[in-house]
Write a protein that holds these residues in place. Structure first.
Motif, PDB file in Angstrom:
ATOM      1  N   LYS A 251      27.498  59.069  87.671  1.00 54.42           N
ATOM      2  CA  LYS A 251      26.161  59.644  87.474  1.00 54.42           C
ATOM      3  C   LYS A 251      25.893  59.941  86.004  1.00 54.42           C
ATOM      4  O   LYS A 251      24.794  59.699  85.503  1.00 54.42           O
ATOM      5  CB  LYS A 251      26.028  60.923  88.302  1.00 54.42           C
ATOM      6  CG  LYS A 251      26.001  60.696  89.803  1.00 54.42           C
ATOM      7  CD  LYS A 251      25.862  62.024  90.544  1.00 54.42           C
ATOM      8  CE  LYS A 251      25.749  61.817  92.041  1.00 54.42           C
ATOM      9  NZ  LYS A 251      25.567  63.100  92.767  1.00 54.42           N
ATOM     10  N   LYS A 252      26.904  60.453  85.326  1.00 53.11           N
ATOM     11  CA  LYS A 252      26.745  60.776  83.897  1.00 53.11           C
ATOM     12  C   LYS A 252      26.572  59.508  83.077  1.00 53.11           C
ATOM     13  O   LYS A 252      25.767  59.459  82.144  1.00 53.11           O
ATOM     14  CB  LYS A 252      27.952  61.573  83.414  1.00 53.11           C
ATOM     15  CG  LYS A 252      27.782  62.175  82.012  1.00 53.11           C
ATOM     16  CD  LYS A 252      28.904  63.142  81.703  1.00 53.11           C
ATOM     17  CE  LYS A 252      28.786  63.684  80.296  1.00 53.11           C
ATOM     18  NZ  LYS A 252      27.539  64.449  80.082  1.00 53.11           N
ATOM     19  N   GLU A 253      27.310  58.482  83.452  1.00 46.14           N
ATOM     20  CA  GLU A 253      27.234  57.193  82.735  1.00 46.14           C
ATOM     21  C   GLU A 253      25.852  56.561  82.903  1.00 46.14           C
ATOM     22  O   GLU A 253      25.273  56.024  81.958  1.00 46.14           O
ATOM     23  CB  GLU A 253      28.317  56.258  83.277  1.00 46.14           C
ATOM     24  CG  GLU A 253      28.363  54.883  82.637  1.00 46.14           C
ATOM     25  CD  GLU A 253      29.074  54.890  81.289  1.00 46.14           C
ATOM     26  OE1 GLU A 253      28.997  53.859  80.601  1.00 46.14           O
ATOM     27  OE2 GLU A 253      29.685  55.909  80.921  1.00 46.14           O
ATOM     28  N   ASP A 258      20.580  61.730  90.707  1.00 42.14           N
ATOM     29  CA  ASP A 258      20.050  61.681  92.072  1.00 42.14           C
ATOM     30  C   ASP A 258      20.737  60.610  92.918  1.00 42.14           C
ATOM     31  O   ASP A 258      20.456  60.484  94.110  1.00 42.14           O
ATOM     32  CB  ASP A 258      18.539  61.418  92.047  1.00 42.14           C
ATOM     33  CG  ASP A 258      17.772  62.571  91.425  1.00 42.14           C
ATOM     34  OD1 ASP A 258      18.195  63.723  91.621  1.00 42.14           O
ATOM     35  OD2 ASP A 258      16.761  62.322  90.749  1.00 42.14           O
ATOM     36  N   THR A 259      21.616  59.839  92.285  1.00 40.12           N
ATOM     37  CA  THR A 259      22.331  58.786  93.003  1.00 40.12           C
ATOM     38  C   THR A 259      23.178  59.382  94.128  1.00 40.12           C
ATOM     39  O   THR A 259      23.877  60.380  93.931  1.00 40.12           O
ATOM     40  CB  THR A 259      23.264  58.026  92.046  1.00 40.12           C
ATOM     41  OG1 THR A 259      22.496  57.503  90.968  1.00 40.12           O
ATOM     42  CG2 THR A 259      23.965  56.872  92.759  1.00 40.12           C
ATOM     43  N   ASP A 268      35.280  51.460  90.621  1.00 39.30           N
ATOM     44  CA  ASP A 268      34.804  52.715  90.009  1.00 39.30           C
ATOM     45  C   ASP A 268      35.937  53.455  89.309  1.00 39.30           C
ATOM     46  O   ASP A 268      35.707  54.184  88.332  1.00 39.30           O
ATOM     47  CB  ASP A 268      34.210  53.641  91.077  1.00 39.30           C
ATOM     48  CG  ASP A 268      32.998  53.038  91.769  1.00 39.30           C
ATOM     49  OD1 ASP A 268      32.273  52.267  91.105  1.00 39.30           O
ATOM     50  OD2 ASP A 268      32.770  53.349  92.953  1.00 39.30           O
ATOM     51  N   LEU A 269      37.155  53.259  89.807  1.00 38.71           N
ATOM     52  CA  LEU A 269      38.301  53.975  89.254  1.00 38.71           C
ATOM     53  C   LEU A 269      38.662  53.489  87.855  1.00 38.71           C
ATOM     54  O   LEU A 269      39.455  54.136  87.159  1.00 38.71           O
ATOM     55  CB  LEU A 269      39.512  53.826  90.184  1.00 38.71           C
ATOM     56  CG  LEU A 269      39.292  54.224  91.646  1.00 38.71           C
ATOM     57  CD1 LEU A 269      40.591  54.098  92.429  1.00 38.71           C
ATOM     58  CD2 LEU A 269      38.732  55.634  91.750  1.00 38.71           C
ATOM     59  N   GLU A 270      38.046  52.380  87.436  1.00 35.56           N
ATOM     60  CA  GLU A 270      38.309  51.840  86.100  1.00 35.56           C
ATOM     61  C   GLU A 270      37.330  52.366  85.055  1.00 35.56           C
ATOM     62  O   GLU A 270      37.479  52.085  83.864  1.00 35.56           O
ATOM     63  CB  GLU A 270      38.242  50.299  86.132  1.00 35.56           C
ATOM     64  CG  GLU A 270      39.286  49.650  87.043  1.00 35.56           C
ATOM     65  CD  GLU A 270      40.699  50.070  86.686  1.00 35.56           C
ATOM     66  OE1 GLU A 270      41.035  50.069  85.485  1.00 35.56           O
ATOM     67  OE2 GLU A 270      41.465  50.415  87.604  1.00 35.56           O
ATOM     68  N   TYR A 275      35.841  62.262  82.598  1.00 35.30           N
ATOM     69  CA  TYR A 275      35.667  62.885  83.917  1.00 35.30           C
ATOM     70  C   TYR A 275      36.372  62.093  85.024  1.00 35.30           C
ATOM     71  O   TYR A 275      36.437  62.558  86.152  1.00 35.30           O
ATOM     72  CB  TYR A 275      34.179  63.013  84.243  1.00 35.30           C
ATOM     73  CG  TYR A 275      33.492  64.072  83.409  1.00 35.30           C
ATOM     74  CD1 TYR A 275      33.472  65.396  83.812  1.00 35.30           C
ATOM     75  CD2 TYR A 275      32.876  63.742  82.200  1.00 35.30           C
ATOM     76  CE1 TYR A 275      32.853  66.382  83.046  1.00 35.30           C
ATOM     77  CE2 TYR A 275      32.264  64.711  81.428  1.00 35.30           C
ATOM     78  CZ  TYR A 275      32.254  66.024  81.849  1.00 35.30           C
ATOM     79  OH  TYR A 275      31.657  66.985  81.080  1.00 35.30           O
ATOM     80  N   ASN A 276      36.865  60.906  84.677  1.00 43.17           N
ATOM     81  CA  ASN A 276      37.560  60.086  85.668  1.00 43.17           C
ATOM     82  C   ASN A 276      39.011  60.538  85.751  1.00 43.17           C
ATOM     83  O   ASN A 276      39.858  60.153  84.939  1.00 43.17           O
ATOM     84  CB  ASN A 276      37.480  58.609  85.287  1.00 43.17           C
ATOM     85  CG  ASN A 276      38.132  57.715  86.322  1.00 43.17           C
ATOM     86  OD1 ASN A 276      38.750  58.189  87.285  1.00 43.17           O
ATOM     87  ND2 ASN A 276      38.001  56.413  86.137  1.00 43.17           N
TER      88      ASN A 276
END
Length: 347
Positions: A251-253, A258-259, A268-270, A275-276
């Protein structure tokens, strides 16, 4: 005889004039002057209101604005209009109306919880007090305030402890922020600080971790157990691997908070983001949302156990299955993946 008549005439005229004056005075100050049918009504007068704005705010509730203005002018109110929320009662006269508007500023209850960003918080508060969201956001992000009080941009959501508070409606943006910092200081009692210290965490660390716990489970009774898992991982210098932090990173990226993301994918883990927590050790730079007090206290009072893993429990929705070993966790995870695939949840 003529002199007597003149004197009587003057006296009569004086009495008539006095009667007229008394009638006007009584009508101006003491005749009921409201036009609503409920027992009372509430009027919101903004800061630095002009007489014109005052008229606009009062016109739905007052029968005769001219007589009100006359009384208000004579009582010096028009030269010193007060801002705030005021109660006026059915049947009030102008004298009572002015007195109420002069000294009856009422507090309002301001509530907020679970805001994900400062923008969300500003919007929520702006709907409840006079300050607008732009001024509130500027106050929240003020670098002088943040630096002076031990915060930064990443953890600037931390000073706001979700609850219900009383404020005057005309509280300024800075006034709201400063009051909330005092509430934050009150919240962090010596007992809470000592518990955080024993865990090797600062208050800001506790709130960051609590935000993850809050996002992981809505079940209050499960939060101490989830907190225990993450604390076990921190002690072992393991990655937290918390899906909510990855969702926040996405969301920050993208800039789109609102996603709605129901499923975290391997790709997504990459994502390279602090924050990851699948890529970076330790806690994220700040909270990923505003945690409930129950989540904060769950971190400060974690359940002591040997669990290092957990996954959603498909047989007891809302709760999780916990595991001490990766082997056991993988079995639990396989059950969850079969369930989520059967629901065709792609994202």
């Amino acid at each position: 005889m003529k002199t007597k008549q003149i004197v009587l005439g003057v006296i009569t005229l004086g009495l008539i004039g006095g009667g007229i004056f008394a009638y006007i005075l009584y009508s101006t100050f003491f005749t009921p002057n409201t036009r609503f049918e409920t027992d009372d009504a509430f009027v919101y007068i903004p800061t630095d209101a002009t007489v014109e704005i005052l008229e606009e705010r009062l016109s739905p509730f007052i029968t005769d604005l001219d007589s009100f203005k006359s009384a208000a002018d004579k009582k010096g109110y028009l030269q010193n209009i007060k801002a705030g929320k005021f109660r006026i009662k059915k049947g009030m006269n102008n004298n009572e109306l002015v007195n109420s508007l002069r000294s009856g500023n009422l507090p309002v209850k301001v509530s907020f919880n679970n805001q994900e960003t400062l923008h969300d918080l500003a919007g929520r508060i702006a709907a409840q007090i006079e300050a607008d969201s732009i001024s509130l956001l500027a106050a929240f992000k003020d670098k002088s305030f943040l630096n002076t009080n031990g915060f930064n941009e990443a953890n600037s959501l931390s000073p706001y402890i979700p609850n219900s508070y009383e404020f005057f409606w005309n509280t300024s943006a800075e006034g709201f922020r400063d009051r909330m910092f005092k509430e934050y200081q009150r919240f962090w009692t010596d007992a809470r600080k000592e518990k955080a210290k024993r865990l090797g965490l600062s208050p800001n660390d506790v709130i960051a971790l609590a935000s993850i716990v809050h996002k992981e489970t809505a079940k209050i009774d499960e939060r101490p157990r989830v907190a225990g898992v993450y604390l076990n991982r921190l002690r072992k210098n393991m990655l937290l691997q918390a899906d909510p932090t990855v969702i926040y990173a996405i969301k920050k990226e993208t800039g789109n908070f609102d996603t709605v993301i129901k499923r975290v994918l391997y790709k997504d883990l990459e994502l390279d983001s602090p924050y990851n927590t699948y890529k970076y050790l330790g806690l994220p730079p700040g909270p990923i949302a505003m945690p409930d007090i129950t989540a904060v206290d769950a971190v400060l009072n974690p359940e002591k156990h040997k669990y290092y893993y957990f996954v959603a429990n498909v047989e007891k929705f809302g709760y999780h299955m916990f595991a001490e070993s990766l082997t056991q966790h993988n079995r639990n995870k396989a059950q969850y993946i079969r369930w989520i695939n059967s629901r065709k949840i792609k994202r």
